[in-house]
Design a protein around this motif. Structure first.
Motif, mmCIF file in Angstrom:
data_model
loop_
_atom_site.group_PDB
_atom_site.id
_atom_site.type_symbol
_atom_site.label_atom_id
_atom_site.label_comp_id
_atom_site.label_asym_id
_atom_site.label_seq_id
_atom_site.Cartn_x
_atom_site.Cartn_y
_atom_site.Cartn_z
ATOM 1 N N LYS A 10 6.445 4.882 -1.521
ATOM 2 C CA LYS A 10 5.130 4.329 -1.245
ATOM 3 C C LYS A 10 4.164 5.477 -0.955
ATOM 4 N N SER B 28 3.207 1.739 -4.952
ATOM 5 C CA SER B 28 4.628 1.671 -4.647
ATOM 6 C C SER B 28 5.466 1.583 -5.917
ATOM 7 N N ASP C 249 -8.814 1.689 1.790
ATOM 8 C CA ASP C 249 -7.472 2.257 1.854
ATOM 9 C C ASP C 249 -6.569 1.482 0.905
ATOM 10 N N LYS D 65 0.461 6.371 0.196
ATOM 11 C CA LYS D 65 -0.718 5.817 0.857
ATOM 12 C C LYS D 65 -1.954 6.654 0.523
ATOM 13 N N ASP E 117 -2.323 1.654 -1.217
ATOM 14 C CA ASP E 117 -1.082 2.357 -1.500
ATOM 15 C C ASP E 117 -0.579 1.977 -2.883
ATOM 16 N N PRO F 208 1.437 11.889 2.615
ATOM 17 C CA PRO F 208 1.132 10.461 2.450
ATOM 18 C C PRO F 208 2.222 9.671 1.736
#
Length: 436
Positions: free
Chosen positions: A433, A31, A27, A435, A29, A398
């Motif tokens: 952000k 930003s 996983d 994800k 992210d 997301p």
């Protein structure tokens, strides 16, 4: 966001859900953060001016986080998290600063071009954990969330630690924690080399380098108890070698008489020792909080804290620049850190958060700090502050988008030419952000 919402008790329970990982999980992210204010500045050879969205008073950054966790064998798991930060060249066009000091900077060969902000990448977490019965041991690089030494996650990237943590839950409704912290990549003021030459957050050191934590590392021990179900009580002890012995006591209770009412109390003390602070006074603070969550999607609270007048260290994170680091005191401000835990600080905080389902989450925060006296070790505590903040946050699948407006009126900020105390100014933040 610059708001601590995680329960400390929940944070130390690193147990089942953190380690019961099925096979492999990836996983992360991406930003993009932007901020601006209208503080006064004076350009080279020019006259003083200010303005929102002006390049000189604006800052921006991009970051990518990728994490991998998995099982090595039954009862043994691992995790690796990588970070990368880049300005994407924004400092040459829209902003003059960055969020994080992890970049580092270097002079360009052409003097007219100015300073180049470097990209940076590093491994922020690389740990192995083993669970036997109700005991879990975790060793390596990791995030920590303890009252006086923790990863600050409000900025675009957090600081992390090289540590060993042992957690036991054999006693019913009780969690025992023991930890050794050897290194960290936060902007610890005891190591000037930690500090990056750019960045507004004072969280991650230049190039994200890991160095000895404080003077010679630190030990920590804690007990968290929930035997009386409405109450979560916790006690922490720290032995920061050659720096301080520290204590943190906290109790949070859900009122059984009035549904939705929550009451909290905190007390912290840092007893300086060793060659660094042997001749100075100890630091302490207490805080109380009253909250109400009896209406769906609404949270409101009021908090008060008071710090003693003589401390050398602030009641705040010792893993980053303690002068401007985040505090776990209930009264902590939304944006301006380094005030509520300062010597002699008397602080009030009022918070309101409301989520309109499937529309937007709104927040309103007000913090006021006073305490302008000279203390026994010669420091002048000119840290009066009035801060009001409004936020709006919305998820688009997301993607999370957050806007924030902050009004800051502090005696030691935005001191205009000819004045001796600061003037009120405005800040605007925009944070995205994604994800994955």
């Amino acid at each position: 966001m610059k708001l601590v919402k995680m329960s400390l008790a929940a944070a130390v329970l690193l147990g089942a859900s953190a380690f019961a990982i099925d096979n492999m999980k990836v996983d992360g992210d991406a930003s993009v953060y932007y901020g601006t204010n209208n503080k006064q500045y004076t350009p080279v050879g020019g006259t003083a001016k200010s303005g929102l969205f002006d390049k000189t008073t604006s800052f921006a950054d991009t970051a990518v986080r990728v994490g991998v966790t998995g099982d090595l064998m039954k009862g043994v798991s691992f995790g690796v998290t990588g970070y990368a930060v880049s300005t994407l060249g924004l400092e040459n066009n829209l902003v003059s600063n960055t969020w994080t000091g992890a970049h580092g900077a270097a002079a360009n060969t052409a003097a007219s071009v100015g300073v180049q902000v470097n990209d940076a990448s590093w491994i922020g977490e690389a740990w192995v954990a083993a669970t036997l019965g109700k005991t879990t041991a975790k060793i390596g690089r990791m995030e920590l969330d303890t009252p006086l030494a923790f990863s600050e996650k409000w900025s675009i990237v957090p600081n992390t630690f090289e540590a060993a943590v042992l957690i036991n839950q054999d006693i019913p409704d009780t969690t025992l924690v023991g930890a050794w912290v050897g290194k960290g990549n936060g902007t610890n003021t005891l190591h000037p080399a930690y500090n990056g030459p750019v960045g507004i957050d004072n969280v991650v050191a230049g190039a994200a380098n890991f160095n000895t934590f404080m003077s010679d590392g630190a030990y920590a021990a804690a007990i968290v108890n929930n035997s009386f179900k409405p109450l979560t009580a916790q006690a922490w002890y720290y032995n920061v070698t050659n720096v301080a012995d520290a204590f943190w006591l906290q109790g949070d209770i859900a009122c059984s008489l009035v549904k939705g009412v929550k009451i909290g109390a905190q007390y912290a003390q840092m007893d300086q020792k060793g060659h660094l602070y042997a001749a100075t006074s100890n630091s302490s603070a207490y805080a109380f909080k009253l909250g109400y969550e009896g209406v769906e999607n609404l949270k409101v609270s009021a908090a008060y804290s008071k710090a003693d007048r003589d401390g050398a260290l602030k009641i705040a994170n010792v893993a980053t620049a303690n002068g401007t680091s985040q505090s776990k005191l209930y009264t902590e401000a939304y944006w301006n850190y380094g005030y509520v835990g300062a010597p002699s600080a008397e602080s009030f905080n009022v918070t309101g958060e409301y989520a309109i389902k499937d529309v937007v989450s709104l927040g309103a925060y007000y913090t006021q700090v006073s305490g302008n006296v000279a203390n026994s070790w010669g420091g002048a505590n000119d840290h009066d502050l009035k801060e009001a903040a409004l936020t709006a946050s919305k998820d688009f699948g997301p993607l999370n988008a957050t806007l924030a407006y902050i009004s800051t009126d502090a005696k030691d900020q935005n001191i205009k030419v000819g004045n001796t105390t600061g003037s009120r100014y405005d800040s605007v933040l925009a944070m995205l952000k994604l994800k994955f």
